[in-house]
Design a protein around this motif. Structure first.
Motif: not given
Lengths: 321, 356
Positions: A194, A198-199, A202-203
């Motif tokens: 998380w 994931l970050p 993200k795009w």
């Protein structure tokens, strides 16, 4: 540095003569106009040719509304499913080694390589009245083919690769160093996923979701096979457009088609926005402050000695503008 | 905290990366794992961290078996070769990460985290960059942030993988000195991996020289440099000239030249390899009692040390010698001169099977 030489990158030694440049540009623009722009404009032109009231009437007509509802419902189910499974598949493939990895990658690509009509037929063969599971389903009063579940299934199948395909190369390029760093720092598997994995994507993920949504709304072939074309019940927008068109109801057909075209335009806009955001490094707080600090550092050699070009004021400047 | 490694084995496919390796890292020392690429040093470091599992053997932290302990519970600080900073987080959030992922019960309050992070950033002299993102930093700055991040969780051991490998020469030197200073201040048991012998010898308390999955020698830097235990260590630690000779009762013979072996004679007699560092060769213009005669082919006279390449008469092999600028000027060496060399110091290893 001379500003004009910096902005004008063309130089005589690396550029073709004017007529070559103009011809090539005209060809490219002409191609775009004929194959992309004209159809798009004609959709809206045809839809509005009998006036705005008729256009609006075609959109609020009950069957059209049902088609829009069904399309949205399908999308709302299919996209989250593919989001979750796409992320899971990409994560497994990009960050871990396991036997059968190549098979999994090939399977993910299957919906891309198989014709959507075939995909639809597979479901008919499985769940249809004469299909393998047909009698059992009929006995338990479950309707899949010629009903909403079939449409959702077919859409999920066709749109499955979008998220995974977008994420796999991105995650592979990023490697596993940051995840390992997180683990050493005491983060659990979930926290690592998380807060780090994931970050970082993200795009790319958003981009995949946008493409997936566009395809889910516009899918025709697979859905057409499993839908049964029951008006007001199992027609999505693309199917509804086809029916109206076959009935010579051009205003209706193009009005509904204009909805899809608008979705496409919206998708393109979002996609460009996402690409623009993703291309900007570490989105920005404190840039002006940094700029001042970088300038101060450049002045004091004692502190600035281990700064390379990347950290130089010019870099920050380029970002601020 | 001490680290004890017992009989570690690791294979990748057919390839033995670590062969029954044992080692003890004393509490509070700065230890260098030195060796060529592929010698297993990084694998060893990753096994200590728990990022890799050994096929056999044990890792003990302070006498406690940690072999089965997962990486997130080992309380080690690990600095990756390419830093592995979290690219989407600011410098502050990077350093705070280890504290902020702790379970609520043991997580410090926000203000405490803030204070500790700022203190660490001050320690690495980069507190003014707290709001920057990793891609806005130079290599040296990233390295120091990575170090601050690993120290934030108050590790019991600090492990560094090629910490200066990706930096340019000048920054590397500064950072090297700075790391030594930092270690002297905080006295955290630290292990770092390097393939650069100069780095290992300058920074560490003890050096472990590895080759092909085994330890060749462990010792203090000067010990290892002065008394290399094997031909590999001798060659790996710097330029060296190789001669072939015979070990006798109290001396080694190289052709007609005999060099006394006092104290450090190898056990046994017979054919031997003799290693002489360029700066241990004395050049003179007088013939008496010389190891070899040679003609000067090249002179590199940039810097404080002058390097001279000689073509040995007879065998035609090249000999490297290094002398101080003063000696060089006194001898008035010129290309084509014939000179005589004799060793001040040499390392002798009996050839395999020769002492039977």
């Amino acid at each position: 540095m001379n500003l004009s030489s910096a902005t004008d990158r063309r130089s005589r030694s690396t550029t073709e003569p004017a007529w070559v440049r103009l011809t090539l540009t005209a060809l490219a623009l002409g191609y775009l106009a004929v194959f992309l722009l004209t159809p798009l404009v004609s959709v809206f032109y045809e839809a509005l040719t009998k006036g705005f009231e008729l256009y609006l009437a075609a959109l609020v007509e009950p069957e059209a509304v049902e088609a829009v509802k069904l399309t949205l419902l399908t999308t709302v189910i299919a996209v989250p499913l593919n989001l979750v499974f796409g992320v899971a598949a990409a994560w497994a493939i990009a960050k871990f080694e396991f036997p059968g990895k190549q098979v999994l990658i090939t399977l993910i690509d299957l919906p891309f390589s198989v014709s959507p009509v075939v995909a639809g037929l597979i479901y008919v063969l499985l769940f249809g009245a004469q299909g393998w599971l047909g009698p059992w389903l009929a006995a338990h009063d479950v309707k899949i083919i010629f009903a909403v579940p079939g449409i959702v299934l077919a859409t999920v199948f066709v749109t499955f690769p979008f998220v995974a395909r977008e994420l796999i190369p991105l995650m592979q390029a990023q490697g596993t160093d940051e995840e390992q760093a997180a683990r050493v720092l005491g983060a659990s598997g979930w926290q690592t996923f998380w807060r780090v994995t994931l970050p970082n994507v993200k795009w790319g993920l958003l981009y995949g979701v946008i493409l997936c949504t566009a395809r889910a709304m516009g899918e025709f072939g697979a859905v057409s096979v499993v839908s049964g074309h029951i008006r007001g019940e199992t027609n999505t927008i693309p199917l509804h457009v086809e029916i109206l068109y076959n009935e010579y109801n051009f205003v209706g057909a193009f009005a509904c088609a204009s909805l899809l075209a608008l979705t496409a335009l919206l998708t393109l806009g979002l996609k460009s926005l996402v690409e623009w955001r993703a291309s900007r490094p570490a989105a920005g707080r404190g840039h002006t402050e940094l700029l001042a600090r970088a300038a101060a550092e450049a002045k004091s050699p004692a502190q600035g000695k281990d700064k390379d070009d990347k950290g130089a004021p010019g870099h920050v400047l380029a970002e601020t503008y | 905290m001490s680290i004890e490694i017992r009989n570690l084995r690791k294979t990748f496919g057919e390839f033995d990366v670590l062969k029954d390796l044992s080692l003890t890292v004393e509490s509070g020392e700065l230890l260098a794992l030195l060796g060529p690429s592929g010698c297993g040093k990084t694998t060893l470091l990753r096994i200590i961290a728990g990022l890799e599992t050994a096929d056999a053997g044990q890792v003990l932290f302070h006498g406690e078996d940690a072999t089965q302990r997962p990486v997130s519970e080992r309380q080690v600080g690990f600095v990756f070769q390419h830093y592995a900073l979290f690219r989407h987080m600011s410098v502050f959030d990077n350093v705070a990460f280890g504290l902020s992922v702790r379970p609520r019960a043991s997580r410090p309050a926000k203000a405490d985290i803030r204070e500790r992070v700022m203190r660490l950033l001050k320690l690495v002299q980069l507190d003014w960059l707290a709001d920057a993102y990793p891609d806005q930093l130079s290599g040296g700055q990233r390295q120091r942030i990575a170090l601050a991040r690993s120290l934030a969780v108050e590790p019991r051991v600090l492990l560094l993988d090629e910490p200066f490998g990706a930096l340019d020469a000048k920054v590397r030197k500064d950072l090297r000195r700075w790391l030594r200073q930092l270690h002297d201040d905080i006295h955290l048991t630290s292990v770092f991996v390097t393939h650069d012998q100069e780095e290992a010898l300058e920074v560490s308390d003890r050096v472990v020289v590895m080759n092909r999955g085994v330890i060749e020698q462990v010792g203090r830097p000067e010990e290892i440099y002065e008394h290399p235990a094997s031909p590999f260590v001798t060659q790996f630690l710097g330029d060296v000239n190789l001669f072939h000779g015979r070990v006798g009762a109290n001396h080694v013979e190289i052709g007609d030249y005999a060099h006394p072996l006092d104290g450090q004679a190898p056990a046994g007699k017979g054919e031997a390899s003799v290693y002489i560092r360029p700066h241990d060769l004395e050049i003179s213009r007088e013939a008496g009692q010389a190891l070899a005669t040679g003609t000067i082919e090249h002179i590199h006279s940039v810097g404080p040390i002058v390097r001279v390449e000689l073509r040995r008469q007879g065998s035609g092999e090249l000999i490297d010698a290094a002398l101080t600028r003063d000696d060089y000027q006194q001898l008035r060496l010129a290309l084509g001169d014939t000179v005589y060399v004799r060793p001040r110091k040499l390392a002798v290893f009996l050839d395999e099977g020769a002492n039977i």
